[in-house]
Each structure stands twice: as structure tokens, then as C-alpha cells.
Design a protein around this motif. Structure first.
Motif, short mmCIF file in Angstrom:
data_model
loop_
_atom_site.label_atom_id
_atom_site.label_comp_id
_atom_site.label_asym_id
_atom_site.label_seq_id
_atom_site.Cartn_x
_atom_site.Cartn_y
_atom_site.Cartn_z
N SER A 310 -107.99 -27.49 63.65
CA SER A 310 -108.54 -28.18 62.46
C SER A 310 -107.67 -28.97 61.59
O SER A 310 -108.03 -29.63 60.66
CB SER A 310 -109.49 -27.30 61.50
N ARG A 311 -106.28 -28.58 61.78
CA ARG A 311 -105.43 -29.30 61.14
C ARG A 311 -104.12 -29.52 61.90
O ARG A 311 -103.83 -28.92 62.93
CB ARG A 311 -105.02 -28.68 59.65
N VAL A 312 -103.11 -30.18 61.05
CA VAL A 312 -101.56 -30.16 61.70
C VAL A 312 -100.79 -29.03 61.46
O VAL A 312 -100.95 -28.40 60.16
CB VAL A 312 -101.04 -31.56 61.23
N ARG A 313 -100.18 -28.45 62.24
CA ARG A 313 -99.37 -27.10 62.24
C ARG A 313 -97.73 -27.60 62.67
O ARG A 313 -97.69 -28.16 63.37
CB ARG A 313 -100.06 -26.25 62.70
N ARG A 314 -97.05 -26.40 61.94
CA ARG A 314 -95.56 -26.54 62.50
C ARG A 314 -95.45 -25.78 64.00
O ARG A 314 -95.86 -24.61 64.16
CB ARG A 314 -94.80 -25.79 61.61
N VAL A 315 -94.79 -26.45 64.86
CA VAL A 315 -94.71 -26.02 66.04
C VAL A 315 -92.98 -25.95 66.38
O VAL A 315 -92.40 -26.68 66.00
CB VAL A 315 -95.46 -26.83 67.29
N VAL A 316 -92.60 -24.59 66.85
CA VAL A 316 -91.25 -24.58 67.13
C VAL A 316 -90.92 -24.65 68.62
O VAL A 316 -91.72 -23.63 69.15
CB VAL A 316 -90.56 -23.20 66.55
N ALA A 317 -90.17 -25.45 69.50
CA ALA A 317 -90.13 -25.22 70.68
C ALA A 317 -88.61 -24.95 71.03
O ALA A 317 -87.48 -25.26 70.39
CB ALA A 317 -90.38 -26.71 71.45
N LYS A 318 -88.47 -24.04 72.31
CA LYS A 318 -87.47 -23.61 72.81
C LYS A 318 -87.16 -24.45 73.92
O LYS A 318 -87.93 -24.37 75.20
CB LYS A 318 -87.23 -22.08 72.95
N ALA A 319 -86.64 -25.49 73.97
CA ALA A 319 -86.04 -26.42 75.18
C ALA A 319 -84.85 -25.68 75.96
O ALA A 319 -83.67 -25.72 75.46
CB ALA A 319 -85.53 -27.80 74.92
N GLU A 320 -85.22 -25.05 77.07
CA GLU A 320 -84.11 -24.31 77.83
C GLU A 320 -84.12 -24.57 79.21
O GLU A 320 -85.07 -25.06 79.80
CB GLU A 320 -84.37 -22.65 77.62
N HIS A 321 -83.04 -24.71 79.82
CA HIS A 321 -82.91 -24.81 81.17
C HIS A 321 -82.02 -23.82 81.81
O HIS A 321 -80.95 -23.41 81.36
CB HIS A 321 -82.00 -26.28 81.57
#
Length: 459
Positions: A310-321
Motif C-alpha cells: 500500500s506504500r513505498v518502504r525501505r529495502v536493504v539489499a545484500k549484493a553478494e557474489h
């Protein structure tokens, strides 16, 4: 002189010229002498009496041999001592230490044992929500649920500034045709899907559910009840909900946002999310190739789904290789970036969520919370609660009596094996009952410390 032989005497290999024999003629003995510490723990936290008060007894008092409190104590202490099945109590009903823990040393009737057998305890476990013509014992489920939170609140001398509530669902495999059984594709079996809520090592809720539901089903109701009860006692406490991606649902997040509760949930990856960090994945892939090992970086961005949020929210991504390839991970949170950085949020706060898995293992492996073999869901919910209160009791013993010892962080199974399973002779006289524990017990110092701590907590 002829040697006297007995059919009840067992002979073994001689040692240093002495014959080794054994017989079941030691009188009143127990293998659970350390269980007396459970009684001291119960006096410190007041669990059994209040749990028993959640049951309604419609039996004729003059005909009652086993009180509700004695039966509740017998069942909770029995599970804590490792006796998961009701059939065990046909022998345990004569155990002198369990009788002392239940507060009933002698029976009123000559043809009865001091404690209840499997049939009587079975009626307790099948108690409906209220007494009826054919079920004289009933229970108050709402009162039982409140008791878990009350015990958690009372475990703190002063209100904490912040608490983290961990939510998780797990499988409870079924091997019969119990009410509410469904096949769960992920777990590949017929099972229930109980919902657990923990705060650290404290158990706040254990809700039995059918498995043909979403993992987060009913979570809003449970969280609303628990948070309301906590804030009634601690109005200024900050609450953070933490769970895996099965709970990242708009209904739960919207409730948190409307009720001043923060959340941190895992977020299932999809093509859109992976595409949003494609450049970062390419960078860490190059770094991994150059370094010859894993590489990672954290990305912080605002996100909204196409139609489920229903709304915009904060997302944290772990970009891992990793050597095997890309390993992107995502979490969604209400905590602002100005308050906590992306790496700290993921590595120090979210990853600690895995500890709830150890608590659930204790519930199911050490305290038999998955023994839900009764025909009805109501009876199986009561079985789950009995196992859960056995956990609460052992956790209180660990928290109060095991601090500053090698068992301060031991599992419930280890505590049972090392400090509760102690052999002893029981000597009864007019004035006292002496439990003479084995002199060779290797953990006497830890037992003594636990006794002192628990005595201090009870007064």
C-alpha cells in the motif's frame, strides 16, 4: 556352604575377585532427584499455580482424588524431565520426587496412587474451552495465552528500552488423521504449522494452526494481543518485529506502521528486485574474481511492489557474489537509514533472527512440542501449551539458577541430562523426606549454586 541364589539377582563379571550382583531391591529410588530444582524454579516464578487456575473444574469435590493443580504440575514437570507420553505416568505416579513436586505424597483412597495415571491426565489434555456434561474439566485459552506474556514481563526487574519480538512458523509433522491435517508442499508431509513468538529466550506465544495457510496467517492478531499486553505494563518500550520473508505482508507491516511498532522482515527475491541491484551484482562479481573469494556490498533504496503493498518502504539489499555464483538477499524495514546503516541492519540485527530456530529446536526436540497425536486440534493445542510451559520453566531455571555457570547458555536437553537426571534413594520418616543423591554426581557445585540462586529469587 551353598551359595544362596535368587531369581531376582543379576550376576556380572567379577572385579578384583569380587562378584558383581544387582537386584531391584533398593526401596524408594528415583532417577530424577535433580527435578527438585524445578520445584524451586516454580516457586520463584509462580508458573504451575497460575497455569492450573486457567482450568475450570466442574467435578464433585468430594469425589476428586487428583486436583487440577497436581495434574498440571505432574504433566509440566514430567515433560521437563523427559517424559513426553502420558503412558509414562502409569509408572511415574509412584515416583516419590514427582509426588513431592506435585505436592501430593499420599492418596486419599487405598486403591489409588498418589499421582494420576495416563487415563486421568488424558481427560485433562482433552479439556474443552468450558466444562460440559461429559467433560467436567475445561480451560480458558485466552488466560493461558496471557500467562506467557505475564511471565515474560515479570522476568524483568526494570522495563527494557527496546525489545525484539521474533516470529516464526515451523512444521509439526502428523502421522495420523488428526483434525485439521493438510499436506504442505514445502515440508513435503502432512503437518500443522504452529506460530511461535519469542523475545530472546523468552517464549511469548505458541499457536497451533492448520498448514493450508500462509505463514503469516493470524500474526496480526497475535502481535496485537502481545504488544497491547506489554505496553500496558511498559508504555514507553520500543518494539521491533523481526521475521523471515514469510511475514513480509502488507497487512502486518501496515499494522506496525499504524501502531508505532518497527519491523524488519526478509523479502523474497524476484526479477524486479534483482534487476534493481544488477550493477552492484556486477561490481561484486568482478571483485570476487579479482580477489579469488566472496565479495559483498549493501544497497539501500526505496521500493514498492506492483500491487501488493500500500506504500513505498525501505529495502536493504545484500549484493553478494560467492564462488558458486550470485547470492542476492533482501530485507524490508520501517527503521530509517538515518538511524541504522544498511550493513549493520542486515548483519547485526536481521541475521540474529536465526537464533529463534534454536529455541524452536529446543521446543520440538527437547520438550516434545511436536507430539500432537490427539484426534482434535483443541487437545493438540493443549499439548503444545504443556510443552511450552515446560520450556518456560526450564528457561527460568537456566536464567535464574544457571547464571555464572557452564550451563548459563546450555540447551534444555543438556540441563536435563546434567542436572536433573540424578539417581537418589528416598528415605521417608514422620518429619521429613530425605533425597540422598548420588555422591559421584559430577555437577554438585553447579547444583548447589542453582539451589542458592533459586532460593534467593523465591524470597
Amino acid at each position: 556352604m551353598l551359595t544362596q541364589c535368587s531369581r531376582d539377582l543379576f550376576g556380572y563379571e567379577a572385579v578384583e575377585g569380587r562378584q558383581v550382583v544387582a537386584a531391584f531391591d533398593g526401596g524408594d529410588n528415583t532417577s530424577d532427584a535433580g527435578g527438585l530444582l524445578l520445584g524451586a524454579t516454580d516457586r520463584a516464578i509462580g508458573l504451575v499455580g497460575r497455569f492450573a487456575a486457567c482450568f475450570n473444574d466442574g467435578r464433585a469435590p468430594a469425589q476428586v482424588e487428583h486436583s487440577i493443580q497436581a495434574m498440571v504440575a505432574q504433566r509440566v514437570f514430567g515433560i521437563a524431565l523427559g517424559y513426553e507420553d502420558l503412558i509414562d505416568h502409569d509408572q511415574l505416579r509412584h515416583d516419590p520426587v514427582l509426588a513431592a513436586l506435585a505436592g501430593k505424597l499420599t492418596a486419599r483412597r487405598k486403591d489409588c496412587a498418589p499421582l494420576a495415571g495416563k487415563s486421568t491426565l488424558n481427560r485433562l489434555e482433552h479439556a474443552p474451552l468450558g466444562p460440559s456434561r461429559y467433560h467436567k474439566i475445561g480451560h480458558d485459552g485466552a488466560a493461558i495465552e496471557r500467562l506467557f506474556v505475564d511471565l515474560f514481563l515479570e522476568a524483568h526487574k526494570t522495563p527494557p528500552k527496546e525489545i525484539i519480538l521474533d516470529l516464526d512458523a515451523t512444521d509439526d509433522p502428523l502421522h495420523g488423521h488428526q483434525e485439521g491435517r493438510f499436506f504442505h508442499g514445502y515440508y513435503d508431509c502432512y503437518c500443522y504449522l504452529p506460530l511461535y513468538v519469542f523475545c530472546g529466550r523468552h517464549l511469548l506465544a505458541a499457536k497451533l494452526r492448520r498448514s493450508n495457510i500462509d505463514a503469516s496467517s493470524g500474526a496480526v492478531v497475535e502481535v496485537e494481543r502481545i504488544v497491547g499486553q506489554i505496553r500496558a505494563r511498559w508504555p514507553r518500550v520500543t518494539v521491533l518485529l523481526r521475521a523471515d520473508s514469510g511475514f513480509a505482508r502488507d497487512e502486518l507491516m501496515a499494522w506496525c506502521e499504524a501502531n508505532r511498532v518497527d519491523y524488519l522482515f526478509g523479502l523474497a527475491r524476484n526479477e524486479r528486485l534483482v534487476g534493481a541491484i544488477a550493477q552492484d551484482l556486477a561490481v561484486v562479481a568482478a571483485e570476487s574474481l579479482a580477489q579469488g573469494g566472496p565479495a559483498r556490498r549493501f544497497v539501500d533504496f526505496a521500493w514498492r511492489t506492483l500491487d501488493s503493498w500500500s506504500r513505498v518502504r525501505r529495502v536493504v539489499a545484500k549484493a553478494e557474489h560467492l564462488p558458486k555464483g550470485a547470492n542476492p538477499r533482501f530485507v524490508v524495514t520501517s527503521l530509517p537509514a538515518s538511524e541504522i546503516a544498511a550493513r549493520t541492519l542486515y548483519e547485526e540485527v536481521y541475521c540474529a533472527r536465526g537464533e529463534i530456530e534454536n529455541r524452536i529446536k529446543e521446543q520440538q526436540l527437547d520438550l516434545f512440542a511436536d507430539r500432537t497425536s490427539a484426534a482434535t486440534m483443541g487437545a493438540n493445542q493443549l499439548r503444545l501449551w504443556f510443552a511450552s510451559f515446560a520450556y518456560v520453566l526450564l528457561e527460568a531455571l537456566r536464567r535464574i539458577g544457571r547464571r555464572h555457570t557452564q550451563f548459563a547458555t546450555a540447551t534444555c536437553g543438556t540441563i536435563r541430562l546434567k542436572l536433573l537426571k540424578i539417581g537418589a534413594q528416598v528415605h521417608k520418616s514422620v518429619r521429613r523426606i530425605k533425597v540422598a543423591m548420588a555422591s559421584a554426581c559430577p555437577y554438585q557445585a553447579e547444583y548447589h549454586l542453582a539451589y542458592l540462586y533459586l532460593r534467593r529469587a523465591a524470597f
